[in-house]
Design a protein around this motif. Structure first.
Motif, mmCIF file in Angstrom:
data_model
loop_
_atom_site.group_PDB
_atom_site.id
_atom_site.type_symbol
_atom_site.label_atom_id
_atom_site.label_comp_id
_atom_site.label_asym_id
_atom_site.label_seq_id
_atom_site.Cartn_x
_atom_site.Cartn_y
_atom_site.Cartn_z
ATOM 1 N N LYS A 81 0.670 -1.395 -0.419
ATOM 2 C CA LYS A 81 0.419 -0.262 0.664
ATOM 3 C C LYS A 81 0.122 1.650 0.137
ATOM 4 O O LYS A 81 0.788 2.107 -0.698
ATOM 5 N N SER A 82 1.900 1.413 0.867
ATOM 6 C CA SER A 82 2.741 2.770 0.706
ATOM 7 C C SER A 82 4.007 1.926 1.654
ATOM 8 O O SER A 82 3.816 1.233 2.024
ATOM 9 N N LEU A 83 4.755 2.900 1.352
ATOM 10 C CA LEU A 83 6.126 2.552 2.309
ATOM 11 C C LEU A 83 6.006 2.793 4.129
ATOM 12 O O LEU A 83 5.667 3.871 4.146
ATOM 13 N N LEU A 84 6.846 2.053 4.879
ATOM 14 C CA LEU A 84 6.071 2.809 6.471
ATOM 15 C C LEU A 84 7.852 2.780 6.515
ATOM 16 O O LEU A 84 8.012 4.260 6.912
ATOM 17 N N GLY A 85 8.702 2.268 6.159
ATOM 18 C CA GLY A 85 10.137 3.048 6.479
ATOM 19 C C GLY A 85 11.367 2.093 6.123
ATOM 20 O O GLY A 85 11.219 1.125 5.601
ATOM 21 N N VAL A 86 12.378 2.406 6.253
ATOM 22 C CA VAL A 86 14.011 1.637 5.695
ATOM 23 C C VAL A 86 14.534 2.177 6.680
ATOM 24 O O VAL A 86 14.360 3.013 7.812
ATOM 25 N N SER A 87 15.105 0.709 7.728
ATOM 26 C CA SER A 87 16.212 0.985 8.949
ATOM 27 C C SER A 87 16.971 1.059 8.548
ATOM 28 O O SER A 87 16.852 -0.880 7.677
ATOM 29 N N THR A 88 18.566 0.656 8.643
ATOM 30 C CA THR A 88 20.257 -0.175 8.185
ATOM 31 C C THR A 88 20.230 -0.617 9.059
ATOM 32 O O THR A 88 21.667 -1.088 8.608
ATOM 33 N N ASN A 89 20.190 -0.092 10.785
ATOM 34 C CA ASN A 89 21.268 -0.300 10.976
ATOM 35 C C ASN A 89 20.976 -0.767 12.557
ATOM 36 O O ASN A 89 21.834 -0.367 13.561
ATOM 37 N N PHE A 90 20.907 -1.688 12.440
ATOM 38 C CA PHE A 90 20.224 -3.147 13.346
ATOM 39 C C PHE A 90 20.966 -4.566 13.354
ATOM 40 O O PHE A 90 21.032 -4.856 12.418
ATOM 41 N N ILE A 91 22.009 -4.922 14.057
ATOM 42 C CA ILE A 91 22.479 -6.213 13.885
ATOM 43 C C ILE A 91 21.597 -7.160 14.747
ATOM 44 O O ILE A 91 21.698 -7.084 16.182
ATOM 45 N N GLN A 92 21.574 -7.842 13.786
ATOM 46 C CA GLN A 92 20.242 -9.119 14.888
ATOM 47 C C GLN A 92 21.147 -10.956 14.406
ATOM 48 O O GLN A 92 22.559 -11.039 14.264
ATOM 49 N N HIS A 93 21.157 -10.694 16.183
ATOM 50 C CA HIS A 93 22.156 -12.186 15.813
ATOM 51 C C HIS A 93 20.999 -13.378 16.551
ATOM 52 O O HIS A 93 19.971 -13.264 16.962
ATOM 53 N N GLN A 152 10.293 -3.453 17.138
ATOM 54 C CA GLN A 152 9.651 -2.331 17.798
ATOM 55 C C GLN A 152 9.800 -0.815 16.812
ATOM 56 O O GLN A 152 8.505 -0.526 17.053
ATOM 57 N N ILE A 153 11.021 -0.278 16.144
ATOM 58 C CA ILE A 153 10.648 0.859 15.981
ATOM 59 C C ILE A 153 9.747 0.961 14.677
ATOM 60 O O ILE A 153 9.094 2.309 14.677
ATOM 61 N N PHE A 154 9.326 -0.155 14.280
ATOM 62 C CA PHE A 154 8.523 -0.173 13.121
ATOM 63 C C PHE A 154 7.049 0.572 13.487
ATOM 64 O O PHE A 154 6.623 0.544 12.891
ATOM 65 N N ILE A 155 6.717 -0.557 14.553
ATOM 66 C CA ILE A 155 6.133 -0.310 15.034
ATOM 67 C C ILE A 155 5.460 1.073 15.700
ATOM 68 O O ILE A 155 4.432 1.935 15.579
ATOM 69 N N ASP A 156 6.641 1.271 15.890
ATOM 70 C CA ASP A 156 6.461 2.608 16.845
ATOM 71 C C ASP A 156 5.707 3.982 15.578
ATOM 72 O O ASP A 156 5.009 4.512 16.242
ATOM 73 N N HIS A 157 7.024 3.925 14.905
ATOM 74 C CA HIS A 157 6.665 4.947 13.857
ATOM 75 C C HIS A 157 4.988 4.631 13.131
ATOM 76 O O HIS A 157 4.347 5.730 12.919
ATOM 77 N N TYR A 158 4.645 3.611 13.299
ATOM 78 C CA TYR A 158 3.609 2.969 12.506
ATOM 79 C C TYR A 158 2.215 4.325 13.368
ATOM 80 O O TYR A 158 1.355 4.631 12.862
ATOM 81 N N PHE A 159 2.604 3.483 15.082
ATOM 82 C CA PHE A 159 1.230 4.412 15.746
ATOM 83 C C PHE A 159 1.630 5.515 16.132
ATOM 84 O O PHE A 159 0.447 6.509 16.418
ATOM 85 N N ASN A 160 2.197 6.008 16.250
ATOM 86 C CA ASN A 160 2.957 7.490 16.214
ATOM 87 C C ASN A 160 2.930 8.014 14.661
ATOM 88 O O ASN A 160 2.529 9.530 14.413
ATOM 89 N N GLU A 161 2.029 7.748 13.665
ATOM 90 C CA GLU A 161 1.623 8.227 12.478
ATOM 91 C C GLU A 161 3.132 9.389 11.601
ATOM 92 O O GLU A 161 3.184 9.828 11.463
ATOM 93 N N ASP A 162 4.085 8.344 11.916
ATOM 94 C CA ASP A 162 5.314 8.833 12.013
ATOM 95 C C ASP A 162 5.893 8.081 10.447
ATOM 96 O O ASP A 162 6.822 7.460 11.255
ATOM 97 N N TYR A 163 5.649 8.503 9.212
ATOM 98 C CA TYR A 163 6.189 6.940 8.172
ATOM 99 C C TYR A 163 5.526 8.250 6.760
ATOM 100 O O TYR A 163 4.785 8.565 6.314
ATOM 101 N N PRO A 164 6.470 8.020 5.937
ATOM 102 C CA PRO A 164 7.893 7.480 5.824
ATOM 103 C C PRO A 164 8.907 7.508 6.442
ATOM 104 O O PRO A 164 8.990 9.372 6.588
ATOM 105 N N PHE A 165 9.954 6.991 7.018
ATOM 106 C CA PHE A 165 11.156 7.212 7.953
ATOM 107 C C PHE A 165 12.268 6.525 7.368
ATOM 108 O O PHE A 165 12.367 5.389 6.506
ATOM 109 N N ILE A 166 13.195 7.061 7.595
ATOM 110 C CA ILE A 166 14.314 6.470 7.335
ATOM 111 C C ILE A 166 15.641 6.528 8.387
ATOM 112 O O ILE A 166 15.669 7.830 9.421
ATOM 113 N N ASP A 167 15.965 5.245 8.682
ATOM 114 C CA ASP A 167 17.397 5.635 10.186
ATOM 115 C C ASP A 167 18.920 4.711 9.896
ATOM 116 O O ASP A 167 18.273 3.809 8.999
#
Length: 150
Positions: free
Chosen positions: A77-89, A135-150
């Motif tokens: 439907k639309s872009l929510l955001g792009v996140s690039t600074n997370f390391i997953q183990h 969690q960052i994506f969920i927060d941006h969604y509920f705060n209606e703060d999108y699209p975002f990039i970090d």
């Protein structure tokens, strides 16, 4: 498009850190509750989605991954955001920098899941989310703060 890209790559590099691209989405119902997936790899809740196959676009990966993980046919439907600074183990010792593109979708079918569980959650009744990036994506969604990039 190359199938099983991550498996092929991991056969060559083992558990060494790599950069992976993911796509998934937030799917909200009419009450603005969001669909979360209880993941089998972490036994914890997160957003549905997964890794892009080589040569696949983020929107196509989003649609494919949601169908595979939830049984839902969706469209981006639309872009929510792009996140690039997370390391997953991962529990299997893999390490990856997750470059994630999340897209908001609409549902066209009832849920039939291959995951541990799927459930809609309201903003004030969210379970513990398995990683900070989701969690960052969920927060941006509920705060209606999108699209975002970090």
């Amino acid at each position: 498009m190359v199938k099983n890209y991550i498996k092929t790559l991991r056969q060559k590099v083992g558990h060494e850190p790599i950069i992976l691209n993911f796509a998934g989405g937030i799917l909200a119902n009419s009450k603005n509750e969001i669909l979360l997936q209880k993941r089998s790899d972490f036994n914890a809740w997160g957003l549905p989605g997964g890794a892009l196959e080589f040569g696949e676009s983020a929107p196509k990966a989003c649609v494919r991954e949601l169908l595979e993980e939830t049984g839902l046919k969706v469209r981006t439907k639309s872009l929510l955001g792009v996140s690039t600074n997370f390391i997953q183990h991962y529990p299997n010792q893999d390490v990856a920098q997750a470059v994630t593109v999340e897209l908001v979708e609409k549902m066209s079918k009832e849920i039939s899941s291959e995951t541990l569980d799927l459930k809609y959650f309201s903003k004030d009744k969210l379970p513990k989310i398995f990683n900070k990036q989701h969690q960052i994506f969920i927060d941006h969604y509920f705060n209606e703060d999108y699209p975002f990039i970090d």
